[in-house]
Write an enzyme that holds these catalytic residues in place. Structure first.
Site, PDB file in Angstrom:
ATOM      1  N   GLY A 267       1.592   9.145   4.720  1.00 61.56           N
ATOM      2  CA  GLY A 267       1.748   8.298   5.900  1.00 61.56           C
ATOM      3  C   GLY A 267       2.600   8.906   7.005  1.00 61.56           C
TER       4      GLY A 267
ATOM      5  N   ARG B 284       8.726   9.119  -4.164  1.00 59.24           N
ATOM      6  CA  ARG B 284       8.419   8.811  -5.554  1.00 59.24           C
ATOM      7  C   ARG B 284       7.266   9.700  -6.024  1.00 59.24           C
ATOM      8  NH1 ARG B 284       6.769   2.694  -6.563  1.00 59.24           N
ATOM      9  NH2 ARG B 284       5.691   3.355  -4.683  1.00 59.24           N
TER      10      ARG B 284
ATOM     11  N   ASP C 165      12.953   7.435  -7.062  1.00 64.21           N
ATOM     12  CA  ASP C 165      12.579   6.036  -6.861  1.00 64.21           C
ATOM     13  C   ASP C 165      13.738   5.363  -6.145  1.00 64.21           C
ATOM     14  OD1 ASP C 165      11.922   3.409  -6.874  1.00 64.21           O
ATOM     15  OD2 ASP C 165      11.822   3.191  -9.058  1.00 64.21           O
TER      16      ASP C 165
ATOM     17  N   GLY D 293       9.469   3.318   2.963  1.00 56.58           N
ATOM     18  CA  GLY D 293       9.385   1.858   2.946  1.00 56.58           C
ATOM     19  C   GLY D 293       8.236   1.388   2.088  1.00 56.58           C
TER      20      GLY D 293
ATOM     21  N   TYR E  85       9.729  -8.084   3.871  1.00 57.49           N
ATOM     22  CA  TYR E  85       9.585  -6.812   4.594  1.00 57.49           C
ATOM     23  C   TYR E  85      10.216  -6.946   5.984  1.00 57.49           C
ATOM     24  CZ  TYR E  85       7.114  -3.034   7.098  1.00 57.49           C
ATOM     25  OH  TYR E  85       6.798  -1.944   7.872  1.00 57.49           O
TER      26      TYR E  85
ATOM     27  N   LYS F  61      13.423  -4.845   7.395  1.00 55.67           N
ATOM     28  CA  LYS F  61      13.294  -3.986   8.573  1.00 55.67           C
ATOM     29  C   LYS F  61      14.221  -4.442   9.710  1.00 55.67           C
ATOM     30  CE  LYS F  61      10.164  -0.963   7.182  1.00 55.67           C
ATOM     31  NZ  LYS F  61      10.524   0.480   7.068  1.00 55.67           N
TER      32      LYS F  61
END
Lengths: 249, 238
Positions: free
Chosen positions: A12, A33, A48, A76, A139, A143
């Site tokens: 990502g 991870r 982790d 994230g 989430y 954030k």
């Protein structure tokens, strides 16, 4: 050669940032991870970030490897669906990875002098900081916490460490992560490519910007969310929450 | 439900704003207070008839289980109000906290609230109740205690999302008190000095918070502006 650290570097946005930094000639350490694959142009540390002992061990190792000129705390995870349909433990994991780990890592590196003077730290928050995010309440909470942590330490870090702190607020990206958590029928083509977001974020961070919202579309959303928070959160409910056909964590 | 006797859970109810709220609400409602003080110490400050459960939120998972058991033990099948008020913070030089300080702050202020909200939802939904998160005006950023500011911003974001998600079942709100004269600053290792003289007393702040809870609005800032406008005198009762 200057050193760079990127968390969540295997896929990502983090991957795009790590590759870009490597291409610019930085010696990049990626934390994730998952393994990034042999072709990745950066070193990999497996961790982790939901596990406190692992985060403490990681911090100790990074302090030895440092100091870092560029630190991008990007890792994230999400938990999407009706809040009450997601186990409490999954929500706690979101808080640990998205808020606690980057804050603990940043403070540990700063305390040990592992952030180079003149360097920078970028926290990757989310556009949800401006819009609200029904359907991913934990989430959004994590954030928001990260965004305000970045804002809080910006002045003291500049003054005492000579380190510039930025927070980035990307909107929807064309990543596997986003696809996994997107509502039914969402159009991936409308999302920003991660390498475009990476370029914009790194360029703005280099300018020392406190707030980085990559892309005109995201900036409009952020502005709308600031002017009419309730209306924009209502719109997010219709766009996201009402269309979620499953809970994913 | 106005005027009726309510079943109310308050966390962090043995000192500061939480205790001031407990003292206001205890004569008219059924209260269950959760706190980190030992039961004997808590009994010494709490009004008669208030139930108490010892549940330090520094271990959120365990604490949430303990609180849920206490709600069951009280025989409550519904909760009219859950007021998640417990909070800790640490003042640090240079904006650099220890890992332990960051974790304790996030655990107590944010993660425990997230887990409590998740766990208490069925009780709140049965009552068409109100979930109140006590934030802070520091949620906009504060270099003296970054993790505290972050945790309170997290509560703001949680309330913003959940208020929308639960709009047909549970009213969710976040209330941000301004600087208040409680033991929190001393516990945080911060001396506000002469600035402390302009901090609001806990009683009037609790009165304004009670009014905001009764009105079920969100977000609400409870600070000097509202106080000067007579907010503590005219606020609604729950």
């Amino acid at each position: 050669m200057t050193r760079a650290l990127v968390t969540g570097a295997s896929a990502g946005l983090g991957r795009a940032i790590a590759e870009r930094l490597a291409a610019e000639g930085h010696d990049v350490t990626g934390v994730d991870r998952d393994h990034p694959g042999a072709e990745a142009p950066f070193a990999h540390i497996a961790c982790d970030l939901a596990d406190r002992d692992s985060v403490d061990a990681l911090a100790a190792r990074l302090i030895e490897d440092g100091p870092f000129d560029q630190t991008v705390l990007n890792a994230g995870i999400s938990a999407t669906g009706p809040f009450e349909a997601i186990p409490a433990k999954a929500h706690a994991r979101v808080m640990a990875v998205n808020a606690e780990a980057p804050m603990v890592l940043c403070a540990a590196l700063a305390r040990a002098g592992a952030l180079s003077r003149g360097g920078r730290v970028v926290f990757v928050s989310s556009l949800s900081h401006f819009t609200g995010y029904p359907g991913a309440a934990s989430y959004a909470a994590a954030k928001d916490a990260l965004a305000v942590y970045a804002r809080s330490i910006r002045k003291p870090f500049a003054r005492t460490l000579g380190v510039t702190v930025s927070a980035a607020f990307p909107g929807p990206l064309r990543t596997d992560h986003a696809a996994r958590h997107a509502p039914a029928g969402a159009d991936a083509e409308k999302r920003m490519a991660p390498d475009v977001a990476a370029r914009l974020i790194l360029a703005e961070a280099a300018r020392g910007r406190a707030v980085i919202v990559p892309g005109a579309r995201a900036r409009w959303m952020a502005l709308a969310g600031r002017i009419a928070p309730a209306a924009v959160t209502g719109a997010m409910r219709r766009i996201v929450y009402d269309k979620l056909d499953r809970a994913v964590w | 439900m106005a005027g009726g006797r309510r079943a109310i859970l308050i966390t962090g109810g043995t000192s500061g704003i939480g205790l001031a709220l407990v003292r206001r609400l205890a004569p008219r409602h059924d209260l269950l207070v959760a706190g980190r003080r030992a039961p004997d110490d808590a009994a010494a400050v709490l009004p008669q008839g208030v139930r108490y459960v010892h549940a330090p939120l520094t271990t959120p998972e365990e604490a949430v289980r303990t609180v849920a058991e206490a709600v069951l033990k009280a025989g409550w099948v519904r909760l009219d109000n859950a007021i998640l008020n417990a909070g800790v913070g640490f003042a640090v030089p240079g904006g650099i906290e220890t890992a332990g300080q960051i974790r304790a702050t996030l655990d107590v202020n944010l993660t425990a609230s997230v887990m409590l909200a998740r766990t208490l939802h069925p009780w709140l939904a049965r009552a068409g109740g109100t979930l109140t998160l006590v934030g802070s005006v520091a949620r906009r950023g504060q270099g003296l205690f970054p993790a505290y500011a972050a945790s309170k911003a997290g509560l703001h974001g949680l309330a913003r999302a959940l208020r929308s998600e639960w709009r047909d079942t549970v009213a969710v709100q976040v209330i941000h008190p301004g600087p208040t004269r409680t033991g929190m600053h001393a516990k945080a290792g911060h001396d506000p000095g002469r600035l402390g003289a302009v901090f609001l007393p806990a009683g009037p702040v609790a009165a304004m918070i009670e009014g905001a809870i009764a009105a079920r609005r969100s977000p609400v800032t409870v600070s000097h502006g509202r106080f000067v406008a007579g907010g503590a005198l005219w606020s609604r009762r729950l």
